[in-house]
Design an enzyme around this catalytic site. Structure first.
Site, PDB file in Angstrom:
ATOM      1  CB  THR A 191      -0.914   0.010   1.248  1.00 27.45           C
ATOM      2  OG1 THR A 191      -1.815  -1.075   1.142  1.00 27.45           O
ATOM      3  CG2 THR A 191      -1.715   1.294   1.359  1.00 27.45           C
TER       4      THR A 191
ATOM      5  CB  SER B 207       2.799  -8.078   0.817  1.00 28.82           C
ATOM      6  OG  SER B 207       1.683  -8.054   1.657  1.00 28.82           O
TER       7      SER B 207
ATOM      8  CB  THR C 285       0.492  -4.150   6.182  1.00 29.66           C
ATOM      9  OG1 THR C 285      -0.778  -4.130   5.534  1.00 29.66           O
ATOM     10  CG2 THR C 285       1.064  -2.750   6.247  1.00 29.66           C
ATOM     11  CG  ASP C 286      -2.463  -7.553   3.091  1.00 31.69           C
ATOM     12  OD1 ASP C 286      -2.789  -6.806   4.037  1.00 31.69           O
ATOM     13  OD2 ASP C 286      -3.014  -7.506   1.975  1.00 31.69           O
TER      14      ASP C 286
HETATM   15  N1  ASP Z   1      -2.572  -5.432   0.177  1.00 32.14           N
HETATM   16  C1  ASP Z   1      -1.505  -4.592   0.692  1.00 32.14           C
HETATM   17  C2  ASP Z   1      -0.231  -5.403   0.701  1.00 32.14           C
HETATM   18  O1  ASP Z   1      -0.021  -6.183   1.589  1.00 32.14           O
HETATM   19  C3  ASP Z   1      -1.848  -4.087   2.044  1.00 32.14           C
HETATM   20  C4  ASP Z   1      -0.865  -3.136   2.649  1.00 32.14           C
HETATM   21  O2  ASP Z   1       0.245  -2.945   2.225  1.00 32.14           O
HETATM   22  O3  ASP Z   1      -1.243  -2.543   3.700  1.00 32.14           O
HETATM   23  O4  ASP Z   1       0.553  -5.286  -0.204  1.00 32.14           O
END
Ligand code: ASP
Length: 325
Positions: free
Chosen positions: A12, A54, A85-86
């Site tokens: 993100t 991710s 974050t995932d």
């Molecule tokens: N879908 C995103 C990822 O993990 C979520 C994030 O980065 O917060 O790449």
């Protein structure tokens, strides 16, 4: 001034809106340009091995990040990895096993909102990650997020939207970053040379028990995974119905590794506590105790890549970066 390599991998933090939702599109140079205060903290360099949500990050990407750090270890004083974050907690755990005893800090960060949004957490997280990475007291693998510094082996994503997305499970935060300065709750500085590992065995499977689940799932598992993590209930156990114990014993007799863990977020497994769990120890299963699922999976991938037989159990219980208490 410390030289820090930014390894930008997507998420993100590096996303822009598309017709189908957010997708990574921002270069590491653009990211750094959004956080000009980094210039006061460190001399930043950048590399972008991939730019992925991710969800699409897998063990080969963990090995790639570790390879970049190993190849460029002599050139830099620390490494900041921007990441979705995932699956960040998996990457942090994997790097904790692939790069051990690193005197130079390896810091993962990301954000819940894209760096271009006015109310983003990206700029603070990136500035904090660099501030921590440039600090003389920092070393090892950590996630820096929402002001918390969390051990790579202890992190879990516990919120999908709030800025405090990560929690250190059954272990305190090691530090907090406030106004761009780290305050250490648990000072720990690695010295000496790092140890790098170069492979991971991917055939680890996680099975989450639900009430009534059929043990026929072993029809699928038998020829596949070398290690099975069973996320069972409470302190850990296996249903007495449905032939589970017989299927598990047969699976273990094929030389597979089985680790029991719990679906409960905190306080870990204790297989000896109830009859439904204590009888399993005699079959030769391991238990994750207070390890996170992310660390359990990554530790098995790391161990299976070089260890066999009883060594797997012995090394599984040997702590790496406080992963198991
Ligand atoms: N879908 C995103 C990822 O993990 C979520 C994030 O980065 O917060 O790449």
């Amino acid at each position: 001034m410390k030289k820090i390599l930014l390894i930008a991998t997507g998420g993100t933090i590096a996303s822009k809106p598309t017709k189908h939702g957010l997708a990574p599109a921002i270069s590491p140079k653009e990211l750094l340009a959004c956080v000009p205060e980094i210039e006061k903290t460190a001399e930043a360099f950048e590399v972008q091995p991939f730019n992925l949500d991710s969800t699409n990050v897998s063990p080969r990407h963990w090995l790639e990040i570790a390879r970049i750090i190993e190849e460029r270890y002599g050139e830099f004083d620390g490494f900041v990895i921007t990441h979705g974050t995932d699956t960040m907690a998996y990457t942090a755990a994997a790097l904790s096993y692939l790069i051990q005893n690193s005197a130079k800090p390896i810091v993962l960060t990301g954000s819940q909102k894209s760096v271009y949004l006015r109310d983003t957490d990206a700029r603070k997280n990136l500035a904090d990650a660099f501030a921590y990475c440039a600090d003389d007291g920092a070393s090892g693998v950590h996630i820096v997020f929402d002001g918390s510094v969390i051990l790579g082996t202890r992190a879990k994503k516990t919120r999908t939207r709030s800025f405090n997305a990560f929690t250190s499970i059954d272990f305190p935060d090691v530090a907090a970053v406030r106004d761009g300065k780290p305050f250490y709750y648990i000072p720990q500085k690695y010295t000496g040379d790092p140890v790098f590992y170069h492979s991971l065995a991917e055939d680890v499977f996680v099975l989450k028990l639900i009430p009534g689940l059929s043990s026929d799932v072993f029809d699928y598992l038998d020829g596949r995974a070398r290690a099975l993590v069973i996320e069972s209930f409470g302190t850990g156990g296996l249903p007495a119905y449905g032939g589970w114990e017989a299927r598990l014993s047969a699976y273990l007799k094929r030389g597979k590794t089985v680790v029991f863990t719990t679906q409960v977020e905190r306080e870990g497994s204790a297989l000896d506590k109830y009859e439904v769990g204590s009888r399993l120890k005699g079959l030769g299963v391991l238990e994750a105790r207070s390890m996170t699922l992310e660390a359990t999976v990554c530790k098995l991938m790391w161990l299976l890549s070089f260890a066999a037989g009883d060594d797997i159990g012995r090394l599984f219980y040997t702590p790496v970066d406080h992963d198991i208490l």
